[in-house]
Design an enzyme around this catalytic site. Structure first.
Site, PDB file in Angstrom:
ATOM      1  N   ASP A 291      -4.017   3.957  14.171  1.00 40.76           N
ATOM      2  CA  ASP A 291      -3.061   4.425  13.184  1.00 40.76           C
ATOM      3  C   ASP A 291      -3.516   5.813  12.751  1.00 40.76           C
ATOM      4  O   ASP A 291      -4.423   6.397  13.356  1.00 40.76           O
ATOM      5  CB  ASP A 291      -2.926   3.452  12.017  1.00 40.76           C
ATOM      6  CG  ASP A 291      -4.223   3.283  11.220  1.00 40.76           C
ATOM      7  OD1 ASP A 291      -5.156   4.107  11.377  1.00 40.76           O
ATOM      8  OD2 ASP A 291      -4.303   2.319  10.437  1.00 40.76           O
TER       9      ASP A 291
ATOM     10  N   ARG B 105       0.855  -1.193   0.000  1.00 40.23           N
ATOM     11  CA  ARG B 105       0.000   0.000   0.000  1.00 40.23           C
ATOM     12  C   ARG B 105       0.891   1.243   0.000  1.00 40.23           C
ATOM     13  O   ARG B 105       1.517   1.559   1.008  1.00 40.23           O
ATOM     14  CB  ARG B 105      -0.939   0.027   1.211  1.00 40.23           C
ATOM     15  CG  ARG B 105      -1.778   1.311   1.257  1.00 40.23           C
ATOM     16  CD  ARG B 105      -2.978   1.245   2.178  1.00 40.23           C
ATOM     17  NE  ARG B 105      -2.652   1.210   3.589  1.00 40.23           N
ATOM     18  CZ  ARG B 105      -3.516   1.534   4.561  1.00 40.23           C
ATOM     19  NH1 ARG B 105      -4.741   1.899   4.258  1.00 40.23           N
ATOM     20  NH2 ARG B 105      -3.151   1.448   5.818  1.00 40.23           N
TER      21      ARG B 105
END
Length: 545
Positions: free
Chosen positions: A447, A158
């Site tokens: 996150d 990613r």
């Protein structure tokens, strides 16, 4: 001057001669990246301007809607995407972690079908960490084969989103786009290696908002493959559907990437953040505490049903989103409760029609797999399991009213919710500036995506003067008093004072702003760069003395 300072810092700390990506690419590859950046910079800038223009229109009262000119494409059931490669045909559980050596070790032993090596929300983008991440990815790529093996995860990467810059590579005096830097570095180092081993370079594309952005990605990958002498179309992608805008263009996004796309994944926390970023200034869109959100609330259920329906029609795999819970030890009560919640969440996704789901911790891989395995067993036995695909409407347009409907969300905005949002944001930002890309707080894996959601909720409650369940009204005075309490707590826990001050400033400025920043991560990145420069100046002063 900035590039020189970062060069010296990375050389001193890591004994490499150059910063990211220069340390990883040879002269020819770096020239290729530079040429691609020049060619793709203005189209990327135009897309980012388009995002801002659309945001202004919605704040002015306009509603998001499908494009009339693509109605025929949506209604046409005859087109489907290119078939996935063999090692992306079985994706029951995908494990997403930061691309670090420690996380890679755990991921490869987890039993997941896919390891998503994250360079975005879970990794702090210092030059040193990005170099290390690409080295880990290269090492893992060298062990891959194209034979489907339930015990060996398929590698997917990613990259960072279109809105982010990479300050360590300037082209014509401007920072390069982080998404292009991450992608070209991966393809240049690993593309041929993966193909020679019978697999291929696979990407997860984050925060795509439109078919135009999907088209940019397709053109960027086509140009990169040609420049790097890779087979056309060898780079296969999955798309994280984590913006409200993308929900209105799913068919168009899939069509733009039809020769590459293999999956659509529901990025639930980023999607809620996107909802707040899009509609947060509307009084009828004030959302309660984060824990009140369930995936069965109407606006989230509509969004995930839309993903499943689109995937089933177009031959794409539908991947459910991660639940942000941390697994503790194997025998304590908290672990049992976490496993039960994850099992319920994945059982719902399996019943809804998803082909698989994300998790954020290796210990949750077998927990998430069980509901999908049970569904598959029942299907093999001849049972009808999952939704029956509905006939499309005239143009199969998504239900905009349902996508916006937050009226039935249970729960309320509370002092506890305010405090939790503050504490998680300050704890995470302080840790992020010190290099920690993920933090476990009160049993939740945080996150940058979950922090973006938390700070937007604080902004919304303050902006609307929300009356909290316990009685007080959210105000700047209350915000500052609670911030003082949370700062005092973090000091007692040993937080580094200078980083804590930066974290408080980042959070407070984004919360009290008349118009909040689209992405706090951009401002945090500037602070991160400044910290690197300050450390360099201290070293220079000490050396001169």
């Amino acid at each position: 001057m900035r590039a020189d300072r970062h060069h010296r810092q990375d050389t001193r700390e890591d004994e490499v001669m150059e910063t990211y990506p220069q340390a990883l690419l040879d002269a020819e590859q770096l020239a290729t990246l530079t040429d691609l950046e020049r060619a793709l910079r203005e189209p990327r800038a135009a897309l980012l301007r388009g995002r801002k223009e659309q945001s202004r229109r919605v704040r002015g009262g306009a509603e998001l809607q499908t494009r009339p000119e693509t109605a025929a494409l949506r209604a046409d059931d005859t087109w489907q995407v290119r078939r996935p490669p063999a090692d992306l045909t079985h994706r029951r559980v995908e494990l997403a972690t930061a691309a670090t050596a420690e996380q890679a070790k755990g991921a490869l032993a987890s039993g997941a079908d896919v390891w998503v090596a994250d360079l975005e929300d879970m990794l702090v983008p210092t030059s040193r960490r990005l170099i290390a991440a690409q080295e880990v990815i290269l090492e893992v790529a060298g062990t891959r084969t194209g034979d489907p093996d339930p015990g060996v995860p398929t590698l997917m990467v990613r990259p960072r989103g279109l809105h982010l810059d990479e300050a360590h590579l300037e082209v014509d005096g401007q920072p390069a786009g982080a998404s292009l830097v991450d992608t070209v570095t991966f393809l240049a180092r690993c593309g041929r290696l993966l193909l020679d081993r019978g697999t291929g370079p696979y990407l997860y594309l984050p925060k795509v908002e439109s078919a135009a952005e999907a088209q940019w990605w397709d053109e960027a990958l086509t140009a990169a493959e040609e420049a790097l002498d890779l087979p056309a179309g060898c780079t296969r992608v999955s798309v994280l559907v984590e913006t409200v805008q993308a929900a209105y263009e799913l068919d168009e996004i899939v069509h733009a990437l039809r020769e590459r796309v293999t999956g659509l994944a529901a990025g639930r926390w980023d999607y809620i953040f996107s909802h707040l970023r899009t509609y947060g200034d509307r009084p009828d869109h004030v959302l309660p505490d984060r824990d009140a959100f369930t995936m069965n609330t109407r606006f989230l259920r509509t969004y995930t049903d839309l993903i499943v329906r689109t995937c089933h029609r177009r031959g794409v795999q539908a991947i459910g989103g991660p639940i942000a819970l941390a697994a503790s030890g194997p025998f304590d009560d908290s672990a049992a409760m976490t496993h039960a919640r994850v099992h319920r969440d994945k059982a719902r996704e399996a019943k809804q029609g998803f082909d698989g789901a994300w998790v954020l911790h290796p210990a949750l891989v077998p927990v998430a797999r069980q509901p999908f395995a049970e569904r598959d067993r029942r299907r093999d036995g001849g049972e009808e399991v999952g939704p029956t695909p509905a006939a499309p409407d005239v143009d199969d347009a998504p239900d905009g009213q349902a996508l916006r409907d937050v009226s039935a969300i249970p729960g309320a905005s509370t002092l506890t919710g305010v405090r939790t949002a503050m504490r998680s944001s300050l704890t995470y930002l302080t840790g992020w500036l010190a290099g920690e890309g993920t933090v476990t707080i009160a049993g939740h894996v945080e996150d940058f995506g979950t922090v973006e959601l938390a700070r937007m909720q604080l902004w919304q409650w303050l902006s609307h003067g929300t009356r909290l369940a316990e009685g007080p009204t959210m105000s700047t005075l209350l915000l500052d008093r609670m911030l003082e309490d949370e700062v005092a707590l973090l000091r007692r826990r040993g937080a580094r004072e200078d980083l804590l001050e930066h974290a408080v400033r980042l959070l407070r400025d984004s919360v009290v702003a008349d118009e909040p920043p689209a992405f706090l991560s951009q401002r945090a990145y500037d602070v991160l760069l400044g910290l690197g420069e300050a450390e360099d100046e201290q070293q220079e002063t000490a050396g001169a003395a």
